[in-house]
Motif scaffolding. Structure first.
Motif, short mmCIF file in Angstrom:
data_model
loop_
_atom_site.label_atom_id
_atom_site.label_comp_id
_atom_site.label_asym_id
_atom_site.label_seq_id
_atom_site.Cartn_x
_atom_site.Cartn_y
_atom_site.Cartn_z
N ARG A 83 0.81 -1.21 0.00
CA ARG A 83 0.00 0.00 0.00
C ARG A 83 0.85 1.27 0.00
N GLY A 84 2.16 1.12 0.03
CA GLY A 84 3.04 2.27 0.07
C GLY A 84 3.42 2.76 -1.31
N ASP A 85 4.39 3.67 -1.37
CA ASP A 85 4.81 4.24 -2.65
C ASP A 85 6.27 3.93 -2.96
N GLN A 86 6.81 2.90 -2.29
CA GLN A 86 8.15 2.40 -2.60
C GLN A 86 8.08 0.88 -2.73
N ILE A 87 9.06 0.30 -3.41
CA ILE A 87 9.10 -1.16 -3.56
C ILE A 87 9.23 -1.82 -2.20
N LEU A 88 8.44 -2.85 -1.98
CA LEU A 88 8.44 -3.59 -0.72
C LEU A 88 9.11 -4.95 -0.94
N THR A 89 9.95 -5.35 0.01
CA THR A 89 10.64 -6.63 -0.09
C THR A 89 10.24 -7.52 1.09
N VAL A 130 10.93 -11.75 -1.87
CA VAL A 130 9.92 -11.39 -2.87
C VAL A 130 9.75 -9.88 -2.87
N THR A 131 9.83 -9.26 -4.04
CA THR A 131 9.63 -7.81 -4.14
C THR A 131 8.23 -7.53 -4.69
N ILE A 132 7.60 -6.49 -4.13
CA ILE A 132 6.25 -6.10 -4.53
C ILE A 132 6.25 -4.62 -4.85
N ASN A 133 5.83 -4.26 -6.05
CA ASN A 133 5.77 -2.86 -6.45
C ASN A 133 4.61 -2.15 -5.74
N PRO A 134 4.65 -0.82 -5.67
CA PRO A 134 3.53 -0.08 -5.07
C PRO A 134 2.20 -0.42 -5.75
#
Length: 240
Positions: free
Chosen positions: A47-53, A76-80
């Motif tokens: 739900r953020g505005d940066q890539i989440l790992t 695992v990386t997740i885009n905004p």
């Protein structure tokens, strides 16, 4: 450096300072209702505005098998505004005890020390309880520290009890059908009713509010030269 440039730089630095990933797990609770429904999943949403790992998971690997859609592997990386499906399989259902019926899987992201919880409810058992009580002896001596095992539906170990100094045990368990066994060092393992073979063990039904007494009379092992050997495998066929 003019005021306009300074303002732009301050704005950029402020945005960067507050920009961060934000993990949401949806749904935040999964439930396994019976032995025939042992698969569920949840979405990990950024739900953020940066890539989440997603760095790691903390869970009971003897009970759950966890993987991700599209054969993704940690990290695992997740885009905004994107998500990844996390699959949870109750692979080791025969290891489930009463203490596991309310559980939590923790998801760690971006090195943050405070993980996001995914609650797990294992609802195999009835919500109404009864009690098993009894005494373990060898016909002469009241046996202290004998272990008593309760197999729910005769399939998997749900709970254990240990006898006190007077050879007594008690256990509060969900109503249902049980195979009960006891063992102690120096004695043969015994299943109720006086059998050493689990396939011939008597099934005991426990009803809501019932107090049922099951006593054991163990046979001492007199031949100290007996031995047992073999190989132990896990649920996936691997050697333990």
């Amino acid at each position: 450096m003019n005021i306009k440039l300074i303002s732009i730089l301050l704005f950029v630095f402020t945005c960067l300072a507050f920009a961060q990933p934000e993990l949401e797990i949806k749904p935040n609770k999964i439930e396994f209702e019976d032995l025939f429904n042992r698969f569920d999943f949840a979405y990990l949403i950024n739900r953020g505005d940066q890539i989440l790992t997603i760095d790691s998971l903390n869970f009971k690997d003897d009970i759950y098998l966890i993987d991700f859609a599209n054969n993704l592997e940690l990290p695992v990386t997740i885009n905004p505004d994107d998500s990844v499906r996390m699959n949870v399989t109750l692979s080791g259902f025969y290891h489930v005890t009463l203490s596991d019926t309310s559980d939590t899987i923790y998801v760690y992201n971006g090195g943050i020390n405070s993980p996001e919880p995914l609650r797990v409810k294992i609802d195999f058992f009835e919500d109404e309880y009864g009690d098993f009580t009894g005494t373990v002896t060898d016909s002469i001596t009241l046996l202290e520290n004998a272990n008593v095992y309760f197999f729910y539906n005769g399939i998997y170990l749900l709970d254990t009890a240990t006898t006190d100094a007077n050879g007594n045990y008690s256990a509060t368990l969900p109503e249902g059908d049980y195979t009960i066994a006891t063992e102690m060092s120096g004695y043969y393992v015994q299943f109720h009713d006086s059998t050493y073979d689990p396939y011939f063990a008597k099934i005991e039904s426990l009803d809501f509010g019932e107090v049922k007494t099951i006593n054991f009379n163990l046979l001492e092992i007199t031949d100290s030269n007996l031995s047992v050997s073999g190989t132990v495998f896990d649920s996936l066929g691997g050697i333990v």
